[in-house]
Structure formats: structure tokens, C-alpha cells
Design an enzyme around this catalytic site. Sequence first.
Site, PDB file in Angstrom:
ATOM      1  N   ILE A 171       5.345  -4.018   0.490  1.00  0.00           N
ATOM      2  CA  ILE A 171       4.155  -4.495  -0.224  1.00  0.00           C
ATOM      3  C   ILE A 171       4.488  -4.987  -1.638  1.00  0.00           C
ATOM      4  CG2 ILE A 171       2.644  -2.993   1.171  1.00  0.00           C
ATOM      5  CD1 ILE A 171       2.079  -1.395  -1.462  1.00  0.00           C
ATOM      6  N   VAL A 191      -1.409  16.862   0.592  1.00  0.00           N
ATOM      7  CA  VAL A 191      -0.735  16.885   1.889  1.00  0.00           C
ATOM      8  C   VAL A 191       0.769  17.114   1.726  1.00  0.00           C
ATOM      9  CG1 VAL A 191      -0.342  15.556   4.003  1.00  0.00           C
ATOM     10  CG2 VAL A 191      -2.474  15.233   2.721  1.00  0.00           C
ATOM     11  N   TYR A 200       0.179   7.298 -12.198  1.00  0.00           N
ATOM     12  CA  TYR A 200      -0.299   7.403 -10.817  1.00  0.00           C
ATOM     13  C   TYR A 200      -1.831   7.382 -10.813  1.00  0.00           C
ATOM     14  CZ  TYR A 200      -0.963   9.346  -6.114  1.00  0.00           C
ATOM     15  OH  TYR A 200      -1.346   9.553  -4.807  1.00  0.00           O
ATOM     16  N   GLY A 201      -2.421   8.177 -11.724  1.00  0.00           N
ATOM     17  CA  GLY A 201      -3.882   8.242 -11.796  1.00  0.00           C
ATOM     18  C   GLY A 201      -4.500   6.883 -12.076  1.00  0.00           C
ATOM     19  N   GLN A 257       7.670   4.069 -15.737  1.00  0.00           N
ATOM     20  CA  GLN A 257       6.898   4.693 -14.645  1.00  0.00           C
ATOM     21  C   GLN A 257       5.582   3.938 -14.433  1.00  0.00           C
ATOM     22  OE1 GLN A 257       6.429   8.911 -14.487  1.00  0.00           O
ATOM     23  NE2 GLN A 257       8.441   9.355 -15.341  1.00  0.00           N
TER      24      GLN A 257
HETATM   25  P1  NAP Z   1       5.364   9.568   1.214  1.00  0.00           P
HETATM   26  O1  NAP Z   1       5.649  10.618   2.204  1.00  0.00           O
HETATM   27  O2  NAP Z   1       6.207   9.417   0.015  1.00  0.00           O
HETATM   28  O3  NAP Z   1       5.256   8.176   1.996  1.00  0.00           O
HETATM   29  C1  NAP Z   1       4.991   6.995   1.307  1.00  0.00           C
HETATM   30  C2  NAP Z   1       5.166   5.833   2.246  1.00  0.00           C
HETATM   31  O4  NAP Z   1       4.910   4.614   1.526  1.00  0.00           O
HETATM   32  C3  NAP Z   1       6.594   5.720   2.796  1.00  0.00           C
HETATM   33  O5  NAP Z   1       6.558   5.241   4.107  1.00  0.00           O
HETATM   34  C4  NAP Z   1       7.214   4.706   1.862  1.00  0.00           C
HETATM   35  O6  NAP Z   1       8.327   4.016   2.423  1.00  0.00           O
HETATM   36  C5  NAP Z   1       6.034   3.770   1.720  1.00  0.00           C
HETATM   37  N1  NAP Z   1       6.204   2.802   0.631  1.00  0.00           N
HETATM   38  C6  NAP Z   1       6.450   3.033  -0.676  1.00  0.00           C
HETATM   39  N2  NAP Z   1       6.597   1.871  -1.326  1.00  0.00           N
HETATM   40  C7  NAP Z   1       6.445   0.879  -0.407  1.00  0.00           C
HETATM   41  C8  NAP Z   1       6.497  -0.533  -0.450  1.00  0.00           C
HETATM   42  N3  NAP Z   1       6.768  -1.195  -1.574  1.00  0.00           N
HETATM   43  N4  NAP Z   1       6.261  -1.231   0.690  1.00  0.00           N
HETATM   44  C9  NAP Z   1       6.012  -0.583   1.832  1.00  0.00           C
HETATM   45  N5  NAP Z   1       5.992   0.741   1.959  1.00  0.00           N
HETATM   46  C10 NAP Z   1       6.200   1.470   0.841  1.00  0.00           C
HETATM   47  O7  NAP Z   1       3.875   9.751   0.624  1.00  0.00           O
HETATM   48  P2  NAP Z   1       2.515  10.259   1.321  1.00  0.00           P
HETATM   49  O8  NAP Z   1       2.189  11.557   0.703  1.00  0.00           O
HETATM   50  O9  NAP Z   1       2.567  10.108   2.800  1.00  0.00           O
HETATM   51  O10 NAP Z   1       1.500   9.192   0.705  1.00  0.00           O
HETATM   52  C11 NAP Z   1       0.831   8.206   1.464  1.00  0.00           C
HETATM   53  C12 NAP Z   1      -0.348   7.705   0.643  1.00  0.00           C
HETATM   54  O11 NAP Z   1      -1.268   8.780   0.388  1.00  0.00           O
HETATM   55  C13 NAP Z   1       0.049   7.170  -0.728  1.00  0.00           C
HETATM   56  O12 NAP Z   1      -0.723   6.050  -1.048  1.00  0.00           O
HETATM   57  C14 NAP Z   1      -0.293   8.328  -1.660  1.00  0.00           C
HETATM   58  O13 NAP Z   1      -0.517   7.906  -2.970  1.00  0.00           O
HETATM   59  C15 NAP Z   1      -1.543   8.856  -0.993  1.00  0.00           C
HETATM   60  N6  NAP Z   1      -1.870  10.251  -1.335  1.00  0.00           N
HETATM   61  C16 NAP Z   1      -1.044  11.275  -0.987  1.00  0.00           C
HETATM   62  C17 NAP Z   1      -1.411  12.574  -1.285  1.00  0.00           C
HETATM   63  C18 NAP Z   1      -0.552  13.746  -0.907  1.00  0.00           C
HETATM   64  O14 NAP Z   1      -0.933  14.902  -1.247  1.00  0.00           O
HETATM   65  N7  NAP Z   1       0.545  13.561  -0.197  1.00  0.00           N
HETATM   66  C19 NAP Z   1      -2.625  12.843  -1.969  1.00  0.00           C
HETATM   67  C20 NAP Z   1      -3.441  11.755  -2.303  1.00  0.00           C
HETATM   68  C21 NAP Z   1      -3.065  10.475  -1.965  1.00  0.00           C
HETATM   69  P3  NAP Z   1       9.860   4.485   2.138  1.00  0.00           P
HETATM   70  O15 NAP Z   1      10.139   5.595   3.101  1.00  0.00           O
HETATM   71  O16 NAP Z   1      10.620   3.237   2.401  1.00  0.00           O
HETATM   72  O17 NAP Z   1       9.932   4.936   0.698  1.00  0.00           O
END
Ligand code: NAP
Length: 276
Positions: free
Chosen positions: A63, A230, A193-194, A105
Site C-alpha cells: 500500500i 489483539v 500511530y494515534g 516515526q
Molecule cells: P501485524 O500483525 O503487524 O500485521 C500487519 C500487516 O500489515 C502485515 O501483514 C504487514 O505485512 C502488513 N503491512 C504493513 N505495511 C504494509 C504495506 N505497506 N503494504 C501492505 N501490507 C502492509 O498487525 P495487526 O495487529 O494484525 O494489525 C492489523 C491492523 O489492525 C492494523 O491496521 C493495526 O493498526 C490494526 N489494529 C491492531 C490492533 C492490535 O491490538 N493488534 C489494535 C487496533 C488496531 P508484513 O508482514 O509484510 O509486514
Amino acid sequence: MSSTPVAVVTGGNKGIGFAIVQSLCKQFQGDVYLTARDPGRGQAAVRKLQEEGLHPFFHQLDIDDLQSIQALRDFLKEKYGGVNVLVNNAGIAFKVHDTTPFSVQAEVTLKTNFFGTRNVCTELLPLVKPYGKVVNVSSSVSLSSLASCSKELQQKFRSDTITEEELVKLMTKFVEDTKTNTHVKEGWPNTAYGVSKIGVTVLSRIQARMINEKRKGDHILLNACCPGWVRTDMAGPKAPKSPDEGAETPVYLALLPADADGPHGQFVSDKTVRTW
Ligand code: NAP
């Protein structure tokens, strides 16, 4: 051209995105695309789901890369004539103790979470078919960060008339303000991030309004959501929800029934509309 419905998930190779793909493979009546920026990681994730008897398809998508987004757009246009479900899940977060300068960042986080997500929307929203669903994975951190903004910024971000251009200017200003270390004085919270997720939630509200104005009658529903806290590489092992549980609200929004007239343009967590 295939008339099969099609769902696309960004950042599907791990974490919540992977669980969303898994759940859609079980419930969505159509083709499900797991997309990932790295084809190796993406294909490995597809194989993992195939071993469970599921049948996701793969397409590369970074993206951060406009050409990659446009290649996916052209593929969807040609093969399916559009897209039925789009889940913008891909995102990044620096760890709390990361020593990278805050201005870096801010730039890097906003680049992916806000500008990357926006670019995907710019290219793919015109392709969303009638009765389509769009889910932008934001975070409840957007709400808490909004509360930490100056009154003036809060008013702008809650406005029902803010335009996408105005939002882009504000997000760009945040990054600029971090470079001169004036962001706190300028009313911003001290979290890149926020702010990036404020951008995702406000963008969703704007996009939903645009759908109401330009595509009324197409019954498209677009929302922002929080998956909850999560256990993933991003949030660490202490989080209370499993990735499957984190996928529940995004999948609920992605599979809203055809006769649903809402939620639309909302911020949703635990399948409940929250006040922005
Ligand atoms: P994660 O395990 O770090 O996974 C993030 C995913 O996004 C990975 O597949 C990563 O790919 C991909 N990504 C990052 N940059 C990208 C790019 N430029 N193009 C395409 N893919 C990209 O994080 P997660 O916890 O599953 O988070 C998923 C979403 O939920 C995010 O938007 C996060 O902000 C949101 N969120 C998470 C939580 C939580 O508690 N975990 C809470 C609130 C919101 P790579 O493997 O290649 O890095």
C-alpha cells in the site's frame, strides 16, 4: 470477465488480516484475495490456509507503492469488473521503546497507515460494486488520541463538512510539525500511530459522505472499525483477544446483509457504533 463476487484484504499474510481472510474464506460467497507486500510471505500464508481446506487467492499489494495499488486495481477491473468487499487492514506501528526520532516515526507511520490506505481507497473505491462493503481498520486509539487533540483540532476532525483535501493538509501538517518539534504546541497528541488512525477514521467518515452524495442508490456501506487489542506481532502477546476474535468486527462489517442500511460512515468496535 468473471461474475463471481470478490473480496480483497490488505496486509493478509499475518495477524488480524490473516484471520479476516480465513473467516471470509469460510463465510463469503465468492473469491477471497489475500494480499501482501511480500509475495513470499503472502504465498506462504495462502498455503497455510490451503492446508486447512480453504481456497484463498493471492495478489501482491504494497500500500506504500502506487504502482502496486494500480496493478491490483487493473487486475480486479479486468478479471471481475470491480470489487465487492474491500478490507483495508494493512498497518504499522513503532514499538513504544523504539528510539527512532519521533519525526521519522511520524512520517513513516502516516505514510502507510494514512496515505497508503487513502491511495488504496482512491484507486479502488470507484470499483466497488453496488451493495459492496468497505472496512477501514482503524483503532480505538483514534478516539483516545482525538480526546488529546486541541479543541480546535477536535472540532475539525469531528466536522461533518471537512473535505478529504483538508484532512490531507492536516495529516501533512502533523508530520511537518514533528520535524520542528512544534506538534504539541500546535495541538497534536504525542502519538504518531494515534494521529494516523484519527486520519483513517475521519477519512472513512468523509468517504461515506461522498458515497451518499455521489452513489446514492448503490447501497454501499463503508465504515472504520477497531478490532480490539489483539495478540499479534504489532500488539504483542499480552493482548486479550486472539486474531480470530480481532477479525470478528471487521468481518461483521464486511458481510453486512444486502438489505442493511447501516452502519455506514461510523466508527465501530465490538460490533457497536461508537460516538466519534
Ligand atoms: P501485524 O500483525 O503487524 O500485521 C500487519 C500487516 O500489515 C502485515 O501483514 C504487514 O505485512 C502488513 N503491512 C504493513 N505495511 C504494509 C504495506 N505497506 N503494504 C501492505 N501490507 C502492509 O498487525 P495487526 O495487529 O494484525 O494489525 C492489523 C491492523 O489492525 C492494523 O491496521 C493495526 O493498526 C490494526 N489494529 C491492531 C490492533 C492490535 O491490538 N493488534 C489494535 C487496533 C488496531 P508484513 O508482514 O509484510 O509486514
